[in-house]
Write a protein that holds these residues in place. Sequence first.
Motif, PDB file in Angstrom:
ATOM      1  N   ARG A 176       7.156   9.891  -3.679  1.00 42.83           N
ATOM      2  CA  ARG A 176       6.167   9.365  -4.534  1.00 42.83           C
ATOM      3  C   ARG A 176       5.791   7.897  -4.376  1.00 42.83           C
ATOM      4  N   ILE A 177       4.353   7.838  -3.929  1.00 37.06           N
ATOM      5  CA  ILE A 177       3.885   6.562  -3.294  1.00 37.06           C
ATOM      6  C   ILE A 177       3.453   6.176  -4.657  1.00 37.06           C
ATOM      7  N   ILE A 178       3.666   4.923  -4.800  1.00 32.53           N
ATOM      8  CA  ILE A 178       3.018   4.115  -6.180  1.00 32.53           C
ATOM      9  C   ILE A 178       2.141   2.968  -5.591  1.00 32.53           C
ATOM     10  N   SER A 179       1.128   3.021  -6.242  1.00 26.14           N
ATOM     11  CA  SER A 179       0.071   2.081  -5.906  1.00 26.14           C
ATOM     12  C   SER A 179       0.554   0.830  -6.859  1.00 26.14           C
ATOM     13  N   PRO A 180       0.549  -0.551  -6.392  1.00 27.71           N
ATOM     14  CA  PRO A 180       0.810  -1.485  -7.354  1.00 27.71           C
ATOM     15  C   PRO A 180      -0.372  -1.504  -8.475  1.00 27.71           C
ATOM     16  N   ASN A 181       0.022  -1.691  -9.737  1.00 28.69           N
ATOM     17  CA  ASN A 181      -0.884  -2.066 -10.961  1.00 28.69           C
ATOM     18  C   ASN A 181      -0.717  -3.463 -11.489  1.00 28.69           C
ATOM     19  N   GLU A 182      -1.391  -3.767 -12.454  1.00 28.75           N
ATOM     20  CA  GLU A 182      -1.484  -4.891 -13.028  1.00 28.75           C
ATOM     21  C   GLU A 182       0.136  -5.352 -13.362  1.00 28.75           C
ATOM     22  N   ASN A 183       0.792  -4.423 -14.134  1.00 31.77           N
ATOM     23  CA  ASN A 183       2.108  -4.632 -14.447  1.00 31.77           C
ATOM     24  C   ASN A 183       3.011  -5.008 -13.318  1.00 31.77           C
ATOM     25  N   ILE A 184       2.903  -4.095 -12.357  1.00 30.07           N
ATOM     26  CA  ILE A 184       3.900  -4.253 -11.233  1.00 30.07           C
ATOM     27  C   ILE A 184       3.507  -5.576 -10.275  1.00 30.07           C
ATOM     28  N   THR A 185       2.333  -5.839 -10.305  1.00 27.19           N
ATOM     29  CA  THR A 185       1.956  -7.203  -9.390  1.00 27.19           C
ATOM     30  C   THR A 185       2.295  -8.377 -10.421  1.00 27.19           C
ATOM     31  N   GLU A 186       1.894  -8.160 -11.468  1.00 29.38           N
ATOM     32  CA  GLU A 186       2.445  -9.411 -12.376  1.00 29.38           C
ATOM     33  C   GLU A 186       4.004  -9.462 -12.534  1.00 29.38           C
ATOM     34  N   THR A 187       4.727  -8.681 -12.414  1.00 32.57           N
ATOM     35  CA  THR A 187       6.095  -8.778 -12.454  1.00 32.57           C
ATOM     36  C   THR A 187       6.775  -9.097 -10.962  1.00 32.57           C
TER      37      THR A 187
END
Length: 133
Positions: free
Chosen positions: A72-83
């Motif tokens: 499962r490929i996950i695109s960075p979202n706002e939460n992941i990028t901030e973390t």
Amino acid sequence: MKEKYVIDAGPLSLFFAGKKDVKKFFEEMYNNNVIIYMNEVNLAEFIYNYISKVGKDIAIARHRYIRNSPIRIISPNENITETAAILKSKYSYLSLADAYLIATAKKIGGKVITTDEDIEKTKEIEYIKISLD
């Protein structure tokens, strides 16, 4: 509940090299016993490293294999990028890709599969370290 793993670029390369320590996770994934995730940033890291080792054509073929696999490929979202940004600022020795790896594991509540000792130093997430031997 199935075990969740986030795979780093290094172990993915070792999987394609036939390393048994990594292959077992993929067998479990194909048997529908675990879920393996990968972040787009770490996938890019895998592709560019693989190009330098085996060439563009093989790297792109491996990339297509990954895209068509149950990973499962996950695109960075706002939460992941901030973390990831907070992690990178907290641990200057972490690469940005490793910060995204940890942030993705935190987001999905999974363990990281890595060859990288820097992940261990953070003590931020559970991980499985694969030996390069």
